[in-house]
Design an enzyme around this catalytic site. Structure first.
Site, mmCIF file in Angstrom:
data_model
loop_
_atom_site.group_PDB
_atom_site.id
_atom_site.type_symbol
_atom_site.label_atom_id
_atom_site.label_comp_id
_atom_site.label_asym_id
_atom_site.label_seq_id
_atom_site.Cartn_x
_atom_site.Cartn_y
_atom_site.Cartn_z
ATOM 1 N N ALA A 81 -1.084 -5.990 -0.339
ATOM 2 C CA ALA A 81 -0.973 -4.957 0.697
ATOM 3 C C ALA A 81 -0.589 -3.646 0.040
ATOM 4 O O ALA A 81 -0.225 -3.600 -1.142
ATOM 5 C CB ALA A 81 0.072 -5.351 1.738
ATOM 6 N N HIS A 82 -0.669 -2.576 0.817
ATOM 7 C CA HIS A 82 -0.252 -1.263 0.331
ATOM 8 C C HIS A 82 0.969 -0.817 1.107
ATOM 9 O O HIS A 82 0.993 -0.881 2.338
ATOM 10 C CB HIS A 82 -1.371 -0.240 0.503
ATOM 11 C CG HIS A 82 -1.088 1.077 -0.155
ATOM 12 N ND1 HIS A 82 -0.425 2.105 0.486
ATOM 13 C CD2 HIS A 82 -1.346 1.528 -1.410
ATOM 14 C CE1 HIS A 82 -0.313 3.137 -0.334
ATOM 15 N NE2 HIS A 82 -0.863 2.820 -1.495
ATOM 16 N N GLY A 86 3.352 2.233 -2.988
ATOM 17 C CA GLY A 86 2.139 1.837 -3.693
ATOM 18 C C GLY A 86 1.730 0.414 -3.357
ATOM 19 O O GLY A 86 2.187 -0.179 -2.379
ATOM 20 N N TRP A 87 0.878 -0.135 -4.200
ATOM 21 C CA TRP A 87 0.338 -1.471 -3.953
ATOM 22 C C TRP A 87 1.351 -2.562 -4.261
ATOM 23 O O TRP A 87 2.210 -2.409 -5.131
ATOM 24 C CB TRP A 87 -0.923 -1.688 -4.793
ATOM 25 C CG TRP A 87 -2.105 -0.954 -4.241
ATOM 26 C CD1 TRP A 87 -2.595 0.264 -4.647
ATOM 27 C CD2 TRP A 87 -2.929 -1.368 -3.157
ATOM 28 N NE1 TRP A 87 -3.667 0.643 -3.889
ATOM 29 C CE2 TRP A 87 -3.899 -0.344 -2.961
ATOM 30 C CE3 TRP A 87 -2.959 -2.473 -2.322
ATOM 31 C CZ2 TRP A 87 -4.874 -0.419 -1.978
ATOM 32 C CZ3 TRP A 87 -3.935 -2.555 -1.345
ATOM 33 C CH2 TRP A 87 -4.872 -1.541 -1.177
ATOM 34 N N ASP A 206 14.780 0.666 5.719
ATOM 35 C CA ASP A 206 13.384 0.664 6.173
ATOM 36 C C ASP A 206 13.056 -0.570 7.006
ATOM 37 O O ASP A 206 12.037 -1.220 6.801
ATOM 38 C CB ASP A 206 12.440 0.751 4.974
ATOM 39 C CG ASP A 206 11.038 1.210 5.356
ATOM 40 O OD1 ASP A 206 10.893 1.852 6.409
ATOM 41 O OD2 ASP A 206 10.085 0.922 4.597
#
Length: 671
Positions: A81-82, A86-87, A206
């Site tokens: 996933a991104h 980043g990735w 987050d």
């Protein structure tokens, strides 16, 4: 309390993206959040470049490819996933039996020293051990083909489905959001993990549906890339607009900023939250959001969790979990009408029932409301547990000796001051209570019990509107508690009585309390009163019928139900079935005194006589309360009831009046 559908574990290889790309609509600058890499004139946008707004470099191409060996230990299998940094890659750990791991970039910078520093700053995450938090295995560095060093955090692979994916799948069935109980259950499951991080001095920063993964029946936080020490004033703070607390740039990460993200996440799971500029916007009001109109407590919990003032939010994940659990009980009970009582961390049990045999009065409400629990950490808690009730003066004398040994730096125990306020209220000394409340507020202005006791003082002073305002503030602070709703309902009922009209708000709060916890008997009687006033006798009786037969108030409830069925009804509003139902209810009652039994019989037989004299006749020949269901039989029953009451009374003049009524109502006889 909630059964959540299981989610099967996903085979790691099937989770790898065949063609890892970031859709243009999701390409934004990591610094200023402005769109980047967008196509124009029919040509696709660039996947690498610089932001036209702030000049920050952006890249949406994977930095690792299948087969790359990172840190000499982790073989990359592909992209999963991104994310914001980043990735995210799937890899196997060659040093530990080829176990599956996840690699997530920590920093993409041409400054090798900065990269090394970032890796070092994150090593504390390896010490995090919690069953609901993904395990951190390692931190490694890797220089890509472009010569840019990147730091990677190595985490356990959690093969499941994120809450974001679960929500998306649910929407494919036609439902925009998750069922409320299920959404609450998901969030409740994660609060201990966030509280654990806070106990270590860390903020998650987050929290959002993307970062919670479900495998089988277990949920885990799967991304610790944004975790930061709360006392860290130098490291960058990562988060997601729409979830992130507005003050975090000024205050840094705190418990309050994480509480905000939890509230926003729950809102996203619960409602179709409007978007502003591509990000989730403000909470709608109950006027525009049906879910909030249906579950008022849930709305209030979200309002407090996402309050603009950080100091107005819940003080800890534990407090939030406690109140959210109470809200969950209410939501479930509203949905299926099955009570789900729970122990309160803030209030004792209700002390009585008001408004059963007489009109609702402020003094009766105050005497019946639950008492806030004493803080066990207060220095005077043991002393208060040993003293008995009394007036303010009596309590002060009883506490005088003990107070010298428990005096705080402020000169007085918080709990002692509150207990003296309560004593003044319980003795209807409103002036003394308000004087002490003013003094207490000068020292402890944020104490929620101030509003609780101010509301009681207003009730005693005959100011129900002011009382409702105070109790509403307590309800907003403790949305999962029953006591503030009961107090608020009572205050609004008193206020509506002054206006001579039923209170819809009072009815709703009474109903919520009663549906959830049947120990709050005052809520049942209050709900029945308002329903009766609104003309809905059937629902009023149904509520009273729910009082447990083993309850000390069962007889009162049953007697009141008969009263609701019959009193104030004209003969044309009655029927044989209503009269027989009322008679059967009285017959089944085990009344304590003969006088009370006679009063119950009088109510039914009086209504029956009026119905018969209006020209009605029963279709069945069965008796009514043991009397023939005709005018002579009913009159004979009334005569016996009046004479039973006359024998029970000690008042001579009342006895004469009852005998006179018996003589007047008895059936006529002929010689």
């Amino acid at each position: 309390m909630v059964e959540v559908p299981r989610v099967a574990r996903i085979n790691p290889r099937r989770a790898v993206l065949a063609d890892p790309q970031v859709a243009e609509r999701h390409r934004v600058c990591g610094k200023c959040e402005k769109p980047v890499g967008r196509g124009r004139d029919g040509k696709p946008g660039r996947t690498e470049g610089f932001c036209a707004n702030c000049g920050t470099r952006f890249s949406f191409t994977p930095k690792l490819a299948a087969g790359d060996l990172v840190g000499g230990q982790y073989r990359v299998e592909g992209c999963l996933a991104h994310g914001g940094l980043g990735w995210i890659y799937l890899a196997t750990d060659r040093n530990v039996s080829d176990r599956w791991v996840v690699l997530k970039g920590l920093l993409n910078s041409g400054d090798a020293d900065a990269m090394v520093s970032a890796v070092a700053e994150r090593r504390f995450l390896a010490e995090v051990e919690h069953p609901s938090i993904v395990k951190i295995h390692n931190f490694v560095e890797h220089t890509g083909a472009d010569g840019v060093p990147v730091g990677y955090i190595v985490m356990e692979y959690v093969g499941g489905t994120s809450l974001k994916q679960i929500l998306r799948t649910h929407r494919e069935t036609g439902a925009i959001v998750l069922p409320p109980a299920r959404a609450i259950a998901y969030v409740l499951e994660m609060l201990p993990a966030l509280g654990y991080l806070h106990s270590l001095g860390l903020a998650y920063c987050d929290f959002k549906p993307d970062n919670v993964m479900q495998t089988d029946e277990q949920l885990k936080l799967i991304d610790l890339g944004a975790v930061i020490a709360m006392d860290d004033r130098d490291s960058p703070i990562y988060g997601t607009i729409g979830y992130q607390a507005p003050e975090i740039a000024k205050t840094g990460p705190t418990v309050a900023t994480d509480i905000y993200t939890v509230g926003r996440t729950l809102a996203v799971l619960l409602i179709d939250l409007p978007q502003q500029g591509g990000h989730f916007g403000a909470l709608p009001s109950a006027r525009t959001e049906p879910l909030f109109a249906q579950y008022d407590s849930l709305h209030r919990l979200l309002l407090r969790a996402t309050a603009g003032d950080p100091g107005a939010r819940f003080s800890s994940m534990e407090e939030l979990a406690d109140q959210l659990t109470g809200v969950l009980r209410e939501v479930l009970s509203t949905d299926d009408a099955v009570p789900r009582p729970g122990m309160s961390s803030y209030f004792g049990p209700p002390r009585g029932v008001f408004g059963v045999d007489s009109p609702v009065r402020g003094l009766d409400i105050v005497a019946a409301l639950p008492v806030p629990l004493v803080d066990p950490g207060d220095s005077a808690a043991p002393l208060l547990a040993a003293v008995v009730g009394g007036s303010v003066e009596e309590l002060e004398r009883a506490l005088a000796a003990g107070m010298r040994s428990v005096a705080t730096a402020d000169g007085e125990s918080v709990e002692v001051a509150l207990r003296l306020i309560r004593a003044a209220l319980e003795h209807d000394d409103v002036g003394e209570a308000r004087r002490r409340l003013t003094d207490f507020a000068a020292v402890y202005p944020e104490e929620w019990r101030l509003a609780w006791y101010r509301g009681q003082a207003a009730l005693l002073a005959g100011e129900p509107d002011s009382a409702a305002t105070e109790f509403d503030a307590v309800y907003a602070a403790l949305p999962g508690e029953a006591a503030p709703k009961l107090a608020l309902a009572a205050a609004r009922e008193l206020s509506s009585a002054q206006a001579d009209q039923p209170s819809v708000s009072a009815a709703r709060h009474y109903d919520t309390v009663w549906r959830t916890d049947r120990s709050y008997l005052a809520a049942a009687f209050g709900s029945a009163r308002i329903l009766r006033q609104a003309g809905d006798r059937t629902r009023a009786v149904r509520v009273l019928d729910q009082v447990d037969p083993d309850s000390a108030r069962h007889i009162d409830a049953a007697s009141t139900a008969v009263e609701v069925m019959l009193d104030g009804r004209a003969p044309g509003e009655l029927s044989e079935s209503i009269l027989r139902d009322a008679g059967d209810r009285v017959r089944r009652l085990t009344l304590v005194t003969k006088g009370r039994a006679a009063q119950a019989r009088l109510r039914v037989l009086t209504a029956a006589l009026a119905w018969l004299r209006a020209g009605n006749a029963p279709a069945q020949r069965d008796s009514l309360l043991g009397e023939h269901f005709d005018e002579d039989g009913v009159r004979a029953g009334l005569e016996h009831s009046y004479r039973d009451l006359a024998r029970e009374t000690d008042d001579t003049w009342e006895r004469f009046d009852l005998v006179r009524q018996a003589n007047m109502v008895r059936p006529r006889t002929t010689l």
